[in-house]
Design an enzyme around this catalytic site. Structure first.
Site, short mmCIF file in Angstrom:
data_model
loop_
_atom_site.label_atom_id
_atom_site.label_comp_id
_atom_site.label_asym_id
_atom_site.label_seq_id
_atom_site.Cartn_x
_atom_site.Cartn_y
_atom_site.Cartn_z
N THR A 84 0.85 -1.19 0.00
CA THR A 84 0.00 0.00 0.00
C THR A 84 0.89 1.24 0.00
O THR A 84 1.96 1.26 0.59
CB THR A 84 -0.94 0.04 1.22
OG1 THR A 84 -0.17 0.16 2.42
CG2 THR A 84 -1.80 -1.22 1.28
N GLY A 138 2.52 2.54 -2.53
CA GLY A 138 3.77 2.09 -3.14
C GLY A 138 4.31 2.94 -4.27
O GLY A 138 5.19 2.50 -5.00
N SER A 191 5.76 6.04 -4.01
CA SER A 191 6.87 6.94 -3.68
C SER A 191 7.51 6.50 -2.38
O SER A 191 6.97 5.64 -1.65
CB SER A 191 6.39 8.39 -3.55
OG SER A 191 5.55 8.55 -2.42
N GLY A 192 8.67 7.07 -2.09
CA GLY A 192 9.33 6.85 -0.82
C GLY A 192 9.60 5.40 -0.49
O GLY A 192 10.03 4.60 -1.32
N ILE A 193 9.34 5.02 0.76
CA ILE A 193 9.61 3.67 1.24
C ILE A 193 8.81 2.64 0.46
O ILE A 193 9.32 1.57 0.11
CB ILE A 193 9.31 3.57 2.74
CG1 ILE A 193 10.32 4.40 3.54
CG2 ILE A 193 9.32 2.12 3.21
CD1 ILE A 193 9.97 4.55 5.01
N SER A 231 6.70 3.05 13.33
CA SER A 231 7.66 4.15 13.45
C SER A 231 8.26 4.09 14.84
O SER A 231 7.60 3.67 15.80
CB SER A 231 6.98 5.50 13.24
OG SER A 231 7.84 6.58 13.60
N TYR A 288 0.24 11.31 15.75
CA TYR A 288 0.99 10.37 14.92
C TYR A 288 1.61 9.27 15.76
O TYR A 288 1.52 8.07 15.43
CB TYR A 288 2.08 11.13 14.16
CG TYR A 288 2.96 10.26 13.30
CD1 TYR A 288 2.51 9.77 12.08
CD2 TYR A 288 4.26 9.93 13.70
CE1 TYR A 288 3.32 8.97 11.27
CE2 TYR A 288 5.08 9.14 12.92
CZ TYR A 288 4.61 8.66 11.70
OH TYR A 288 5.41 7.86 10.92
#
Length: 248
Positions: free
Chosen positions: A11, A13, A15-17, A136, A149
């Site tokens: 999910t 997917g 950009s970035g990680i 995180s 967050y």
């Protein structure tokens, strides 16, 4: 080719990680389906997608869209072996300034959307599948302006524990990944002035034992490990990828 003949669903997917992980999965032989919440991002990915990879339109908080995307991926590539729940948002806000609308939007994507996407994926998972939740280090630390967050990421870590128990009879492994401060495009989506973002990054780099921010590719390597048979006896863990920031 550690993922040869495996099917992966990622999910967020585009950009970035998420993108770095999708690319790494494909390099290791997997068939990969990603989701993105913007049609333009879907089209951009599909124009340059490697063989046996595709992007599907689905917002992380839209259960019906995610169900359709999961079904499309399974119909196209077969049942899923790897599920990487990467999509998420952060809106740094001082605690006293948090409004119900902002609180609910972050929880809706980071917790509710993730929870029900996993639930919808269960019928599509092969025995012995691997689920990786993107948490995180904020889920286990206190930091300014991150009350909402951080709470969502603590919830994600807790969910990984419960799912580990509930899905173990099917041989499905569930692990939590906890990136630290990573250089990704998400910084441009926080609404924070660029000068403040750069100041934060400089301060973070000084606090990180390794002296720098991480890269999306380094996180992708950790996801690949958890997804592969190299981690076949690992489940229920929280794997920090943070340069030591939350560890010492």
């Amino acid at each position: 080719m550690r993922l040869k003949d495996k099917v992966a669903f990622v999910t967020g997917g585009n950009s970035g990680i998420g993108l770095a992980t999708a690319q790494r999965f494909a390099q290791e032989g997997a068939k990969v389906a990603i989701t993105a919440r913007r049609q333009a991002a879907v089209e951009e990915f599909n124009r340059g997608a490697p063989k046996d990879s595709m992007a599907l339109l689905a917002d992380a908080q839209d259960l019906a869209a995610n169900q359709l995307a999961l079904q499309k991926a399974a119909d196209t590539f077969g049942k899923l072996d790897i599920l990487f729940l990467n999509a998420g948002i952060g809106k740094p806000t001082p605690f006293e300034a948090v409004q119900p609308e902002g609180f609910q939007s972050v929880f809706k994507i980071n917790v509710e959307g993730l929870f029900f996407t996993v639930q919808a994926a269960i019928p599509h998972l092969n025995e012995g599948a691997s689920i990786i939740l993107n948490g995180s280090i904020a889920g286990g630390k206190g930091s300014n302006n991150n009350s909402v967050y951080s709470a969502t990421k603590a919830a994600v870590r807790s969910l990984a524990r419960t799912l580990t128990r509930e899905l173990a009879p099917r041989g499905i492994r569930v692990n939590n990944l906890s990136p630290g401060v990573i250089e990704t495009p998400i910084w441009g989506k926080t609404g924070i002035p660029e000068s403040d973002v750069e100041a934060f990054k400089e301060g973070a780099a000084q606090a990180i034992p390794m002296g720098r921010l991480g890269t999306a590719e380094e996180v992708a390597s950790a996801v690949l490990f958890l997804a592969s048979d190299d981690a076949r006896y690992i489940t229920g863990i929280d794997l920090p990828v943070d340069g030591g920031l939350a560890q010492i």
